[in-house]
Scaffold this motif. Structure first.
Motif, PDB file in Angstrom:
ATOM      1  N   VAL A   1      32.555  57.641  59.467  1.00  0.00           N
ATOM      2  CA  VAL A   1      31.189  58.841  58.479  1.00  0.00           C
ATOM      3  C   VAL A   1      30.047  58.262  58.951  1.00  0.00           C
ATOM      4  O   VAL A   1      29.120  58.783  59.570  1.00  0.00           O
ATOM      5  CB  VAL A   1      31.378  59.913  57.542  1.00  0.00           C
ATOM      6  N   GLY A   2      29.960  57.121  58.462  1.00  0.00           N
ATOM      7  CA  GLY A   2      28.850  55.793  58.233  1.00  0.00           C
ATOM      8  C   GLY A   2      28.378  55.813  60.212  1.00  0.00           C
ATOM      9  O   GLY A   2      26.938  55.891  59.885  1.00  0.00           O
ATOM     10  N   LEU A   3      29.505  54.844  60.112  1.00  0.00           N
ATOM     11  CA  LEU A   3      29.501  54.942  61.707  1.00  0.00           C
ATOM     12  C   LEU A   3      28.747  55.805  62.782  1.00  0.00           C
ATOM     13  O   LEU A   3      27.939  55.457  63.335  1.00  0.00           O
ATOM     14  CB  LEU A   3      30.558  54.107  62.519  1.00  0.00           C
ATOM     15  N   LEU A   4      29.276  57.221  62.493  1.00  0.00           N
ATOM     16  CA  LEU A   4      28.675  58.222  63.484  1.00  0.00           C
ATOM     17  C   LEU A   4      27.392  58.513  63.550  1.00  0.00           C
ATOM     18  O   LEU A   4      26.821  58.948  63.799  1.00  0.00           O
ATOM     19  CB  LEU A   4      29.441  59.452  62.836  1.00  0.00           C
ATOM     20  N   SER A   5      26.423  58.848  61.739  1.00  0.00           N
ATOM     21  CA  SER A   5      25.703  58.824  61.625  1.00  0.00           C
ATOM     22  C   SER A   5      24.718  57.189  61.724  1.00  0.00           C
ATOM     23  O   SER A   5      22.984  57.830  61.744  1.00  0.00           O
ATOM     24  CB  SER A   5      26.082  59.103  60.460  1.00  0.00           C
ATOM     25  N   GLY A   6      24.540  56.242  61.898  1.00  0.00           N
ATOM     26  CA  GLY A   6      24.283  55.197  62.613  1.00  0.00           C
ATOM     27  C   GLY A   6      23.455  54.625  60.960  1.00  0.00           C
ATOM     28  O   GLY A   6      22.967  54.282  60.875  1.00  0.00           O
TER      29      GLY A   6
ATOM     30  N   ALA B   1      42.867  54.680  52.862  1.00  0.00           N
ATOM     31  CA  ALA B   1      42.271  55.709  53.461  1.00  0.00           C
ATOM     32  C   ALA B   1      40.904  56.340  53.342  1.00  0.00           C
ATOM     33  O   ALA B   1      40.331  56.733  54.374  1.00  0.00           O
ATOM     34  CB  ALA B   1      43.570  57.241  53.358  1.00  0.00           C
ATOM     35  N   LEU B   2      40.492  56.416  52.047  1.00  0.00           N
ATOM     36  CA  LEU B   2      38.926  56.734  51.480  1.00  0.00           C
ATOM     37  C   LEU B   2      37.964  55.801  52.566  1.00  0.00           C
ATOM     38  O   LEU B   2      37.281  56.337  52.499  1.00  0.00           O
ATOM     39  CB  LEU B   2      39.150  57.084  50.003  1.00  0.00           C
ATOM     40  N   LEU B   3      38.353  54.677  52.163  1.00  0.00           N
ATOM     41  CA  LEU B   3      37.200  53.228  52.571  1.00  0.00           C
ATOM     42  C   LEU B   3      36.785  53.566  54.334  1.00  0.00           C
ATOM     43  O   LEU B   3      36.421  53.763  54.702  1.00  0.00           O
ATOM     44  CB  LEU B   3      37.746  51.923  52.368  1.00  0.00           C
ATOM     45  N   LEU B   4      38.190  54.338  55.157  1.00  0.00           N
ATOM     46  CA  LEU B   4      38.333  54.338  56.269  1.00  0.00           C
ATOM     47  C   LEU B   4      37.571  55.569  56.823  1.00  0.00           C
ATOM     48  O   LEU B   4      37.405  55.505  57.228  1.00  0.00           O
ATOM     49  CB  LEU B   4      39.463  54.337  57.104  1.00  0.00           C
TER      50      LEU B   4
ATOM     51  N   SER C   1      28.389  64.242  54.812  1.00  0.00           N
ATOM     52  CA  SER C   1      28.541  64.158  56.157  1.00  0.00           C
ATOM     53  C   SER C   1      27.879  64.457  57.103  1.00  0.00           C
ATOM     54  O   SER C   1      27.539  63.767  58.479  1.00  0.00           O
ATOM     55  CB  SER C   1      29.991  63.987  56.108  1.00  0.00           C
ATOM     56  N   ALA C   2      27.948  66.027  57.641  1.00  0.00           N
ATOM     57  CA  ALA C   2      27.104  66.434  58.088  1.00  0.00           C
ATOM     58  C   ALA C   2      26.049  66.316  58.870  1.00  0.00           C
ATOM     59  O   ALA C   2      25.540  66.584  59.725  1.00  0.00           O
ATOM     60  CB  ALA C   2      27.614  68.452  58.389  1.00  0.00           C
ATOM     61  N   ARG C   3      25.209  66.550  57.261  1.00  0.00           N
ATOM     62  CA  ARG C   3      24.160  66.754  57.523  1.00  0.00           C
ATOM     63  C   ARG C   3      23.265  65.726  58.074  1.00  0.00           C
ATOM     64  O   ARG C   3      22.442  65.206  58.589  1.00  0.00           O
ATOM     65  CB  ARG C   3      22.851  66.418  56.184  1.00  0.00           C
ATOM     66  N   GLU C   4      24.087  63.754  57.386  1.00  0.00           N
ATOM     67  CA  GLU C   4      23.876  63.178  58.258  1.00  0.00           C
ATOM     68  C   GLU C   4      24.372  62.660  59.529  1.00  0.00           C
ATOM     69  O   GLU C   4      23.361  62.294  60.137  1.00  0.00           O
ATOM     70  CB  GLU C   4      24.645  61.675  57.466  1.00  0.00           C
ATOM     71  N   LEU C   5      25.027  63.741  60.169  1.00  0.00           N
ATOM     72  CA  LEU C   5      25.150  63.116  61.210  1.00  0.00           C
ATOM     73  C   LEU C   5      23.698  63.783  62.235  1.00  0.00           C
ATOM     74  O   LEU C   5      23.496  63.500  63.020  1.00  0.00           O
ATOM     75  CB  LEU C   5      26.497  63.919  61.627  1.00  0.00           C
ATOM     76  N   LEU C   6      23.181  65.348  61.507  1.00  0.00           N
ATOM     77  CA  LEU C   6      22.444  65.806  62.412  1.00  0.00           C
ATOM     78  C   LEU C   6      21.087  65.240  61.955  1.00  0.00           C
ATOM     79  O   LEU C   6      20.509  64.807  62.909  1.00  0.00           O
ATOM     80  CB  LEU C   6      22.325  67.213  61.316  1.00  0.00           C
ATOM     81  N   ALA C   7      20.904  64.373  60.804  1.00  0.00           N
ATOM     82  CA  ALA C   7      19.279  63.800  60.760  1.00  0.00           C
ATOM     83  C   ALA C   7      19.123  62.469  61.535  1.00  0.00           C
ATOM     84  O   ALA C   7      18.509  62.143  61.452  1.00  0.00           O
ATOM     85  CB  ALA C   7      19.084  63.103  59.449  1.00  0.00           C
ATOM     86  N   ALA C   8      20.618  62.420  61.914  1.00  0.00           N
ATOM     87  CA  ALA C   8      20.798  60.776  62.437  1.00  0.00           C
ATOM     88  C   ALA C   8      19.950  61.041  63.965  1.00  0.00           C
ATOM     89  O   ALA C   8      19.064  59.725  64.167  1.00  0.00           O
ATOM     90  CB  ALA C   8      22.083  60.132  61.776  1.00  0.00           C
TER      91      ALA C   8
ATOM     92  N   LEU D   1      29.778  50.478  54.965  1.00  0.00           N
ATOM     93  CA  LEU D   1      30.446  49.693  54.203  1.00  0.00           C
ATOM     94  C   LEU D   1      29.900  51.375  52.620  1.00  0.00           C
ATOM     95  O   LEU D   1      30.462  51.159  51.903  1.00  0.00           O
ATOM     96  CB  LEU D   1      30.480  48.384  54.033  1.00  0.00           C
ATOM     97  N   ARG D   2      28.648  51.819  52.589  1.00  0.00           N
ATOM     98  CA  ARG D   2      27.881  52.216  51.990  1.00  0.00           C
ATOM     99  C   ARG D   2      28.688  53.035  51.918  1.00  0.00           C
ATOM    100  O   ARG D   2      29.293  54.076  50.601  1.00  0.00           O
ATOM    101  CB  ARG D   2      26.396  52.817  52.047  1.00  0.00           C
ATOM    102  N   ARG D   3      28.914  54.239  52.902  1.00  0.00           N
ATOM    103  CA  ARG D   3      29.727  55.665  53.126  1.00  0.00           C
ATOM    104  C   ARG D   3      31.024  55.136  52.780  1.00  0.00           C
ATOM    105  O   ARG D   3      31.622  55.709  51.578  1.00  0.00           O
ATOM    106  CB  ARG D   3      29.649  55.884  54.406  1.00  0.00           C
ATOM    107  N   GLY D   4      31.906  53.977  52.890  1.00  0.00           N
ATOM    108  CA  GLY D   4      33.019  54.098  52.495  1.00  0.00           C
ATOM    109  C   GLY D   4      33.419  54.036  50.674  1.00  0.00           C
ATOM    110  O   GLY D   4      33.755  54.518  50.417  1.00  0.00           O
ATOM    111  N   LEU D   5      32.689  53.396  50.065  1.00  0.00           N
ATOM    112  CA  LEU D   5      32.007  52.849  49.023  1.00  0.00           C
ATOM    113  C   LEU D   5      31.826  54.085  48.412  1.00  0.00           C
ATOM    114  O   LEU D   5      32.809  54.440  47.002  1.00  0.00           O
ATOM    115  CB  LEU D   5      31.370  51.976  48.248  1.00  0.00           C
TER     116      LEU D   5
END
Length: 364
Positions: A325-330, A317-320, A195-202, A334-338
């Motif tokens: 994470v998906g929204l913040l990383s662009g 809760a896991l889906l949320l 998640s952290a890497r995706e945030l920075l990579a975004a 749904l994919r990140r939640g799954l």
């Protein structure tokens, strides 16, 4: 461009584009109201550019532009959030919308408009870069803490339930707790680091942004805003944009680094987060996550009903958490939640099978 009498489908589509452009303009102007200095100036100019796109559809619609189409519910919600919620969250939503522009496939949109949208995405990516970097450290701890609490306690509850009522419940609980902790730590660390890497990579430039440079309108474009969003001063940004477009239009290839990586002054401390902030965040989110699987038991449920209720609550809760994470990383929420759901339930299922094995063996 459509030159014949527009059909009802044309009018409906053009009015949809007009509503989208004006909706995005409203979101950007609301964001600008809550920022200062260069960030406000960039958002304001970006809103002006979106308004220019809106005027293109107004000119095509003519009398059909009235009454003005209402912005979509999505844009109205974003405008409301822009005044009350973290700005990185709203920027990420708008960035994702700009990336999904329909103009490349629309013959009635000027080629420069699709190119503009690609550049707008880069502007928003640059503006969100510092916020994402500052967020990533504590955000990683929060995701790890919540996920660890959710997964380990669900796994523990499922492991104990699978053994049934027997004298071996203490041993089963100990083994389930050991396995649940190991699986949860692994799953939580994997998810939080990713998640952290995706945030920075975004925040890094998208490959298609440079490809869009050749189609930009030389006289009116937002390339300089990309450089300003990445930390370059306005005069230098305008000079750099003019130089890049001049090289591109004179038969040369797009210069290397035409769309730069972030110039924002983000140090390692900002990217990783403070130790206390990470510790407190992890503690609080673990406690909140761990409380969810035991809620059915606290309210008097037992057996299969309690187990099923706990699994459903934890799944939501896991889906949320994955979706955020998906929204913040662009990325796709749904994919990140799954992904988060699959890893969490995988750990819990393994512990449940272990509990069944101990229960069937009649240990204790």
């Amino acid at each position: 461009m459509t030159i014949s009498q527009p059909t009802s489908d044309d009018i409906r589509r053009w009015r949809g584009h007009l509503a989208e452009e004006r909706g995005t303009t409203a979101v950007l102007r609301r964001l600008a109201q809550h920022r200062e200095g260069e960030e406000r100036a960039i958002l304001t100019e970006l809103a002006d550019a979106e308004e220019r796109h809106a005027e293109h559809w107004v000119s095509l619609l003519g009398q059909h532009a009235h009454p003005a189409p209402r912005p979509s519910l999505q844009h109205r919600v974003w405008t409301a959030l822009a005044g009350r919620f973290g700005w990185v969250f709203v920027l990420a939503l708008v960035q994702r919308a700009e990336a999904d522009t329909p103009y490349e496939a629309d013959q009635d949109a000027a080629r420069s408009m699709a190119a503009d949208e690609a550049i707008h995405e880069e502007v928003l990516r640059g503006l969100a870069a510092r916020g994402r970097a500052q967020l990533s450290g504590n955000f990683r701890a929060a995701v790890f803490g919540a996920n660890d609490g959710l997964v380990s306690n669900l796994a523990l509850v499922m492991g104990m339930s699978a053994t049934g009522v027997s004298a071996g419940v203490v041993l089963a609980a100990g083994m389930a707790g050991l396995l649940a902790g190991a699986l949860s730590m692994g799953a939580g660390e994997y998810i939080s680091v990713r998640s952290a890497r995706e945030l920075l990579a975004a925040s890094q430039p998208a490959a298609h942004a440079e490809q869009a440079l050749e189609d930009l309108d030389v006289d009116v474009n937002e390339l300089a805003l990309v450089y300003r969003a990445r930390g370059m001063a306005e005069p230098e940004a305008r000079e750099r944009a003019a130089d890049v477009l001049d090289q591109t239009r004179n038969g040369g290839s797009v210069p290397t680094g035409a769309v730069p990586a972030t110039e924002a002054d983000v140090d390692e401390h900002e990217a990783v987060g403070s130790p206390w902030g990470a510790a407190i965040s992890s503690f609080c989110f673990f406690a909140s996550g761990a409380s969810i699987p035991v809620l059915p038991y606290l309210f008097g449920l037992g057996g299969v009903a309690a187990l099923a209720t706990a699994a459903v609550l934890v799944g939501i809760a896991l889906l949320l958490t994955g979706g955020v994470v998906g929204l913040l990383s662009g990325a796709s929420p749904l994919r990140r939640g799954l992904r988060q759901l699959a890893i969490g339930f995988g750990a819990a299922a393994a512990t449940y099978l272990l509990g069944l094995a101990f229960g069937a063996g009649g240990i204790g």
